[in-house]
Design an enzyme around this catalytic site. Structure first.
Site, PDB file in Angstrom:
ATOM      1  N   ARG A  50       0.681  -1.107  -0.166  1.00  0.00           N
ATOM      2  CA  ARG A  50       0.164   0.081   0.082  1.00  0.00           C
ATOM      3  C   ARG A  50       0.900   1.027  -0.041  1.00  0.00           C
ATOM      4  NH1 ARG A  50      -3.921  -1.322   5.006  1.00  0.00           N
ATOM      5  NH2 ARG A  50      -1.763  -1.976   5.914  1.00  0.00           N
ATOM      6  N   ASP A  52       1.016   5.709   0.177  1.00  0.00           N
ATOM      7  CA  ASP A  52       0.741   6.544   0.815  1.00  0.00           C
ATOM      8  C   ASP A  52       0.256   7.847  -0.469  1.00  0.00           C
ATOM      9  OD1 ASP A  52       0.987   5.681   3.294  1.00  0.00           O
ATOM     10  OD2 ASP A  52       2.881   6.874   3.459  1.00  0.00           O
ATOM     11  N   ARG A 197      10.679   7.451   3.410  1.00  0.00           N
ATOM     12  CA  ARG A 197      10.801   9.032   3.204  1.00  0.00           C
ATOM     13  C   ARG A 197      11.728   9.526   4.531  1.00  0.00           C
ATOM     14  NH1 ARG A 197       4.630  10.350   2.854  1.00  0.00           N
ATOM     15  NH2 ARG A 197       5.343  12.462   3.329  1.00  0.00           N
TER      16      ARG A 197
END
Length: 266
Positions: A50, A52, A197
């Site tokens: 999944r 973001d 990130r």
């Protein structure tokens, strides 16, 4: 009942992530609607990883079960005819019902593409990350070496992460560059929420000279998100590969890796 697996690519800039939401502005929502149109009946689509809001996929893998009998071309060209410009199915295969896009995967690869120049690149807005000050490639390469292997990545984990354990195994963690383009690449058995990130944000901190490469090891040891820099922007992050056992006979022997991102690719 047949189980169909799809290769999917998408630009995440126009979506609020992969996972379905009531408002319907996600990749899963639009892909499901397109597949249902071809299948002629409700179904549920599950993916390998999944993503973001704002995160892209050069290689996403998804599967669904259907009673509809369609040629594989219908799950590619037919579905694509009902998808928005930012999403495309690239291939389709029929597999056994013991295949699962997420749980059958052995590893995933993410790439972060960063443009390093004083002024942001408006032509690639939403497609690449950006940092204005000069970055030291050698320092970031030395820093990323400290995160390879199996570690507790609590310092790089989002507060809302729902994973049961913060321990992950990074088989590959690399930084490369061509001119003003930097590419961060990570391969692991699984990732924590915002892990990539947050790693990129810390490495940029090293690259701009704020901290030494050894600081990456110190962050790992602290196991506390409060000591790491802010989460970096999602713009340049791509799900770039998913690795499956050869027995599934998926494209490229199951190790589905997108070509390296370099300036010529844009």
């Amino acid at each position: 009942m047949a189980r169909i697996v799809l290769g999917v690519e998408y630009c995440g800039a126009g979506f609020e992530g992969w996972q379905t939401q009531p408002h319907g502005r996600t990749v899963q929502d639009c892909l499901t609607a397109a597949v249902v149109t071809i299948a002629g009946a409700p179904l549920h689509i599950q993916c390998a990883g999944r993503t973001d809001t704002g995160v892209h996929a050069a290689v996403q893998v998804a599967h669904f079960d259907t009673e509809a009998k369609r040629p594989l071309t219908a799950w590619v060209r037919g579905v694509n005819a009902h998808l928005p410009d930012g999403v495309a199915v690239t291939w389709a295969r029929e597999v056994g019902d013991d295949f699962h896009a997420r749980f059958s995967a052995r590893a995933r690869t993410y790439r972060y593409v960063l443009h390093n120049r004083p002024v942001r690149n408006v032509l690639l807005n939403g497609r690449v990350g950006w940092f204005h000050a000069p970055l030291d490639l050698a320092a970031m390469q030395a820093g990323v070496a400290h995160v390879r292997g199996t570690h507790d990545f609590s310092s790089f984990r989002a507060a809302q992460c729902q994973a049961h354990s913060p321990v992950r195994s990074l088989m590959r963690a690399e930084v490369s560059a061509i001119g003003e383009w930097f590419v961060f690449e990570f391969e692991a058995n699984a990732f924590l929420h915002h892990m990539i990130r947050n790693l990129v944000g810390a490495l940029v901190h090293v690259g701009k000279g704020s901290c030494s490469p050894e600081w990456m090891a110190e962050l790992l040891a602290q196991r506390d998100r409060r000591y790491a820099p802010p989460t970096f922007a999602p713009d340049g992050l791509y799900l770039a590969g998913v690795d499956y056992p050869d027995s599934w006979q998926l494209p490229d022997g199951g190790r589905i890796i997108a070509p390296a991102f370099m300036p010529s690719g844009f």
